[in-house]
Design an enzyme around this catalytic site. Sequence first.
Site, short mmCIF file in Angstrom:
data_model
loop_
_atom_site.label_atom_id
_atom_site.label_comp_id
_atom_site.label_asym_id
_atom_site.label_seq_id
_atom_site.Cartn_x
_atom_site.Cartn_y
_atom_site.Cartn_z
N CYS A 113 0.82 -1.22 0.00
CA CYS A 113 0.00 0.00 0.00
C CYS A 113 0.85 1.26 0.00
O CYS A 113 0.34 2.35 -0.29
CB CYS A 113 -0.94 0.00 1.20
SG CYS A 113 -1.97 -1.46 1.27
N HIS A 253 -3.68 7.05 3.35
CA HIS A 253 -4.02 5.76 2.75
C HIS A 253 -5.43 5.38 3.21
O HIS A 253 -5.76 5.48 4.39
CB HIS A 253 -3.00 4.72 3.18
CG HIS A 253 -3.34 3.32 2.76
ND1 HIS A 253 -3.84 3.04 1.51
CD2 HIS A 253 -3.26 2.14 3.42
CE1 HIS A 253 -4.05 1.73 1.43
NE2 HIS A 253 -3.71 1.17 2.57
N ASN A 283 -9.97 -0.65 0.59
CA ASN A 283 -8.52 -0.47 0.51
C ASN A 283 -8.04 -1.00 -0.84
O ASN A 283 -8.06 -2.21 -1.08
CB ASN A 283 -7.88 -1.24 1.67
CG ASN A 283 -6.38 -1.13 1.69
OD1 ASN A 283 -5.75 -0.70 0.71
ND2 ASN A 283 -5.78 -1.54 2.79
C1 LIG Z 1 -9.64 -5.88 10.43
C2 LIG Z 1 -10.28 -4.93 11.44
C3 LIG Z 1 -11.40 -4.15 10.77
C4 LIG Z 1 -10.89 -5.76 12.56
O1 LIG Z 1 -11.52 -4.89 13.49
P1 LIG Z 1 -11.28 -5.11 15.05
O2 LIG Z 1 -12.08 -4.10 15.74
O3 LIG Z 1 -9.78 -5.08 15.27
O4 LIG Z 1 -11.87 -6.53 15.26
P2 LIG Z 1 -11.17 -7.80 15.91
O5 LIG Z 1 -10.16 -8.37 14.97
O6 LIG Z 1 -10.74 -7.46 17.31
O7 LIG Z 1 -12.39 -8.77 15.99
C5 LIG Z 1 -13.49 -8.53 16.87
C6 LIG Z 1 -14.54 -9.60 16.64
O8 LIG Z 1 -15.16 -9.39 15.36
C7 LIG Z 1 -15.10 -10.58 14.58
N1 LIG Z 1 -15.00 -10.23 13.18
C8 LIG Z 1 -13.87 -10.08 12.41
N2 LIG Z 1 -14.23 -9.74 11.16
C9 LIG Z 1 -15.59 -9.67 11.14
C10 LIG Z 1 -16.52 -9.36 10.14
N3 LIG Z 1 -16.15 -9.05 8.88
N4 LIG Z 1 -17.83 -9.36 10.46
C11 LIG Z 1 -18.25 -9.67 11.70
N5 LIG Z 1 -17.39 -9.97 12.71
C12 LIG Z 1 -16.08 -9.97 12.42
C13 LIG Z 1 -13.88 -11.29 15.10
O9 LIG Z 1 -13.94 -12.68 14.80
C14 LIG Z 1 -13.95 -11.01 16.56
O10 LIG Z 1 -14.90 -11.89 17.14
P3 LIG Z 1 -14.64 -12.53 18.59
O11 LIG Z 1 -14.59 -11.35 19.53
O12 LIG Z 1 -15.83 -13.40 18.78
O13 LIG Z 1 -13.36 -13.27 18.47
C15 LIG Z 1 -9.26 -3.95 12.06
O14 LIG Z 1 -8.38 -4.66 12.90
C16 LIG Z 1 -8.45 -3.26 11.02
O15 LIG Z 1 -8.97 -2.53 10.18
N6 LIG Z 1 -7.12 -3.39 11.05
C17 LIG Z 1 -6.23 -2.76 10.10
C18 LIG Z 1 -6.31 -3.55 8.82
C19 LIG Z 1 -5.74 -2.81 7.66
O16 LIG Z 1 -5.96 -1.63 7.50
N7 LIG Z 1 -5.00 -3.53 6.83
C20 LIG Z 1 -4.43 -3.04 5.64
C21 LIG Z 1 -3.36 -2.07 5.93
S1 LIG Z 1 -2.59 -1.58 4.45
#
Ligand SMILES: CC(C)(COP(=O)(O)OP(=O)(O)OC[C@H]1O[C@@H](n2cnc3c(N)ncnc32)[C@H](O)[C@@H]1OP(=O)(O)O)[C@@H](O)C(=O)NCCC(=O)NCCS
Length: 342
Positions: A113, A253, A283
Amino acid sequence: MTRRADIVGWGKYVPSRVLTNADLAQMVDTNDEWITSRTGIKERRIRGEGETTTTMAVAAAREALTVAGMDAAELDLIVVANSSPDYLLPAPANFVQHELGASCPAFTIAAGCSGFVYSLVTAGQFIATGVYRNVLVIGVELISYAIDYTDRGTCILFGDGAAAVVLQPSEDGAGLMAFELGSDGGQAHHLWVPGGGTVNPISQDVVDKREHYIRMNGQEVFKFAVRKLSTCLRNITSQAGVNPADLDLIIPHQANLRIIETAARTLDLPLDKFFVNVHKYGNTSAASIPLALVEAIEEGRLKPGDTTAMIAFGSGLSWAGAVVRMGEAVARATPQEQVALA
Ligand SMILES: CC(C)(COP(=O)(O)OP(=O)(O)OC[C@H]1O[C@@H](n2cnc3c(N)ncnc32)[C@H](O)[C@@H]1OP(=O)(O)O)[C@@H](O)C(=O)NCCC(=O)NCCS
């Protein structure tokens, strides 16, 4: 005065096929409310029949050349930011150069990215030294090919797209003023494709374990992203001699609206200083910053003399930021109007 790389042309291309949150809810255990509240994303574009990394890049590049009033034959260099190539060899830049009808050198920078800002800065060095005058920089990603559409933690985030800029040495001090490029390979495993490379070549086992798809530790990437958005912005603005509050627009980004909101709070800057289009495209990796830049120009959010900062972060883990002062070219008509005139 140093020759600065000024943005004199811009263009974008996104596939017409839309993948909404409701569509994803039919594919994995998720829903619109969860995706919207955690990411701000409502829909993303996914490549259609016949669309490739090269076709998307070429469409964006043609629009950028039209706006610049330039023929591909006049290009001195093409740099393509991409981590989702048509083939492992050669890199997309060569196909793009051929399709455009250009005869200049062309190479690809794979920095996830952060790739577009890495490429912009690289192109800027060739202009600063006076070696090249007309440089095309494209950010393109057909990232859907590397997405596991059974993994709800990643498949909701990403989309395909392309955008491009044409750079020329400025006459009036506009252009690339300051930059920072960074890499922290110790965190590489937080966002990677574990299979299909030379360490773990493609095999039935790799496919069965779905190791040819992107794996991500979302929480670690989130923390890294917020940290880098803030520190990189402070570093590049201080280098450019600009107060962050005096920037006309910040182009972060487009990974997740929450990352942008958290960074805005950390920096004590209003959210409306940050350009956001993540709700429309998700993204798009290397295409994300240029897609946002092009839309900001098209929407009149960037005028001649305005100063903007672009900050990217992503796999590597890597980051890259650049401060750019907009030149006279952005006062021109939108690409659509230019294309219609051509
Ligand atoms: C991926 C992202 C959205 C997840 O959000 P989060 O608030 O961190 O969520 P978590 O990973 O803590 O998961 C929380 C819960 O939601 C669940 N969950 C994950 N994806 C889900 C989805 N698409 N729909 C519903 N529930 C989901 C998880 O399984 C977890 O459940 P649990 O508590 O029963 O285990 C977030 O971490 C993120 O955006 N990170 C950066 C990613 C990024 O930008 N990457 C590219 C960079 S270039």
